[in-house]
Design an enzyme around this catalytic site. Structure first.
Site, short mmCIF file in Angstrom:
data_model
loop_
_atom_site.label_atom_id
_atom_site.label_comp_id
_atom_site.label_asym_id
_atom_site.label_seq_id
_atom_site.Cartn_x
_atom_site.Cartn_y
_atom_site.Cartn_z
N SER A 168 48.61 -16.08 34.89
CA SER A 168 48.43 -17.02 33.78
C SER A 168 47.32 -18.01 34.09
CB SER A 168 49.74 -17.78 33.58
OG SER A 168 49.54 -18.91 32.78
N TYR A 225 57.65 -22.49 36.90
CA TYR A 225 57.11 -21.26 36.31
C TYR A 225 55.69 -21.02 36.82
CZ TYR A 225 54.56 -18.35 33.02
OH TYR A 225 53.75 -17.40 32.48
N LYS A 280 53.70 -18.01 39.50
CA LYS A 280 52.49 -17.21 39.27
C LYS A 280 51.54 -17.35 40.47
CE LYS A 280 53.64 -15.59 35.30
NZ LYS A 280 54.15 -14.22 35.28
P1 NAD Z 1 58.69 -11.85 27.38
O1 NAD Z 1 59.82 -12.73 27.79
O2 NAD Z 1 58.58 -11.47 25.95
O3 NAD Z 1 58.68 -10.52 28.26
C1 NAD Z 1 59.17 -10.46 29.57
C2 NAD Z 1 60.15 -9.30 29.63
O4 NAD Z 1 60.64 -9.19 30.96
C3 NAD Z 1 61.35 -9.48 28.70
O5 NAD Z 1 61.50 -8.33 27.91
C4 NAD Z 1 62.52 -9.67 29.64
O6 NAD Z 1 63.70 -9.14 29.12
C5 NAD Z 1 62.03 -8.95 30.89
N1 NAD Z 1 62.58 -9.41 32.18
C6 NAD Z 1 62.59 -10.66 32.69
N2 NAD Z 1 63.14 -10.66 33.91
C7 NAD Z 1 63.45 -9.37 34.19
C8 NAD Z 1 64.04 -8.72 35.30
N3 NAD Z 1 64.42 -9.39 36.39
N4 NAD Z 1 64.21 -7.39 35.24
C9 NAD Z 1 63.86 -6.68 34.15
N5 NAD Z 1 63.31 -7.25 33.06
C10 NAD Z 1 63.11 -8.57 33.10
O7 NAD Z 1 57.35 -12.57 27.87
P2 NAD Z 1 55.83 -12.21 27.57
O8 NAD Z 1 55.25 -13.33 26.78
O9 NAD Z 1 55.70 -10.83 27.09
O10 NAD Z 1 55.23 -12.33 29.02
C11 NAD Z 1 55.08 -11.21 29.88
C12 NAD Z 1 54.51 -11.67 31.21
O11 NAD Z 1 53.28 -12.33 30.96
C13 NAD Z 1 55.41 -12.68 31.93
O12 NAD Z 1 55.34 -12.42 33.32
C14 NAD Z 1 54.77 -14.00 31.60
O13 NAD Z 1 55.01 -14.96 32.59
C15 NAD Z 1 53.29 -13.62 31.56
N6 NAD Z 1 52.48 -14.56 30.76
C16 NAD Z 1 52.84 -14.82 29.46
C17 NAD Z 1 52.09 -15.74 28.72
C18 NAD Z 1 52.49 -16.07 27.31
O14 NAD Z 1 52.00 -17.10 26.79
N7 NAD Z 1 53.29 -15.28 26.59
C19 NAD Z 1 50.98 -16.36 29.30
C20 NAD Z 1 50.63 -16.04 30.61
C21 NAD Z 1 51.41 -15.14 31.33
#
Ligand code: NAD
Ligand code: UDP
Length: 331
Positions: A124, A148, A152
């Site tokens: 991120s 959080y 990362k």
């Molecule tokens: P999201 O919550 O929609 O997706 C994450 C998925 O991981 C979910 O489906 C959840 O059920 C699953 N999950 C979490 N812990 C788990 C575990 N221990 N075992 C199996 N499944 C698990 O989030 P997103 O927005 O799609 O983000 C995806 C990734 O991108 C994350 O790592 C997040 O930190 C990163 N990210 C997101 C953003 C954002 O703004 N959305 C920005 C930067 C980074």
């Protein structure tokens, strides 16, 4: 390639599954559904008309993950699974450090055991902290303001250390800026539970009448109109960035910003949403939110040069597709 997508039922993961399938890859999704629904996997199949193998498992569960690796010949992993709410991570630091760090380490061990050497990680822009903009990959990382963000930074370091000794590993650390929007079909998108923390899902809830008005956190930042500036990027552009990273991956650690390189203020985003969708968004200016920085946008030249990837969609498409999904979504 056969790609294991952890967190593939989630927001960014599900869109990336579509881009991977459309690029000809096969996918295996592993998700515990703690922040997503199984029906999203069906939607991925519906949109692409392709098969998806799905395991409802927790990635911290070594045995369950071993079962998946032993059943498939996996060529690479894209690791989205993680908890992602900044505010919740302050309230529940242990849960965040445990889930995000342990899941990554268990996944890395499985990769080592089964000789999987391609690893793409969802990082991120938060790892840059309050650096000067535009954020460049080579910048020294600054402390983030919450657990959080720290997960990362720590995971980036763990993967970098592993790649130092396992020199045949190819690791991409993809630093996302602000993903918004939804697949053009309107079938999948971002549907957070409860009151959203992020701006775009909050705006779409106000637009739908589920929330009364938007609270804008501060109008006294040193920006074009005083409201915070971010680099919003369409989730399908992010998804395509993963396909490009996977295709170009060579040994070592490669860091790429996935952003547009353009900053947009809160008020500019609200105005565009209103114009594109012809809906008024009532708002009120309130105090700054603790931990927010004024301006965040990417230098995107490295991804362009090395991956041949640039964004194709702008703020208009982001506002249009976010709203199309919201109007479609029953949940
Ligand atoms: P999201 O919550 O929609 O997706 C994450 C998925 O991981 C979910 O489906 C959840 O059920 C699953 N999950 C979490 N812990 C788990 C575990 N221990 N075992 C199996 N499944 C698990 O989030 P997103 O927005 O799609 O983000 C995806 C990734 O991108 C994350 O790592 C997040 O930190 C990163 N990210 C997101 C953003 C954002 O703004 N959305 C920005 C930067 C980074
Ligand atoms: N923001 C806002 N009201 C909200 C949510 C967000 O004014 O209800 C602002 C926030 O202060 C920031 C921008 O919108 O300037 C993007 O915030 P978001 O939480 O979506 O992303 P992040 O802070 O992680 O960049």
């Amino acid at each position: 390639m056969n790609i294991l997508v952890t967190g593939g039922a989630g927001y960014i993961g599900s869109h990336t599954c579509i881009a991977l399938l459309e690029a000809g890859h096969k996918i295996i999704v592993a998700d515990n559904l703690c922040n997503s629904k199984a029906e999203t996997v069906d939607k991925i199949k519906q949109i692409t008309n392709k098969e998806v193998t799905f395991y409802q498992i927790d990635v911290t569960d070594e045995k369950a993950l071993d079962y998946v690796f032993s059943n498939h010949s996996i060529d690479g992993v894209i690791h989205f699974a993680g908890l992602k709410s900044v505010g919740e991570s302050v309230e529940k630091p242990l849960e965040y450090y445990y889930n995000n760090l342990v899941a990554t380490m268990v996944l890395c061990k499985a990769c080592r055991n089964y000789g999987v050497k391609k690893f793409v990680f969802s990082s991120s822009a938060t790892v840059y902290g309050d650096n000067r903009v535009p954020f460049e990959e080579a910048m020294k990382l600054l402390p983030t303001t919450n657990p959080y963000g720290e997960t990362k930074t720590m995971i980036e370091r763990i993967l970098t250390d592993i790649a130092k000794v396992s020199q045949d590993w190819s690791v991409a650390l993809l630093r996302y800026f602000n993903p918004v929007g939804a697949h053009e079909s309107g079938l999948i998108g971002e549907a957070p539970n409860g009151v959203p923390n992020n701006l775009m899902p909050y705006i779409t809830k106000v637009a739908k009448g589920e929330l009364e008005k938007l609270y804008i956190f501060g109008d006294d930042y040193p920006t074009v109109d005083g409201t915070g500036v971010r680099d919003y990027i369409h989730v399908m552009d992010i998804a395509e960035g993963h396909v490009a990273a996977l295709d170009k991956l060579t040994s070592g650690v490669h860091i790429y910003n996935l952003g547009t390189g353009e900053g947009t203020s809160v008020l500019q985003l609200v105005k565009t949403f209103e114009e594109v969708n012809n809906i008024e968004i009532p708002y009120e200016i309130v105090e700054r939110r603790t931990g927010d920085i004024a301006i965040c946008y990417a230098d995107t030249s490295k991804a362009k040069k090395e991956l041949g990837w640039t964004t194709k969609r702008g703020i208009v498409e982001m506002c249009r597709d976010s709203w199309a999904f919201k109007t479609n979504y029953k949940g």
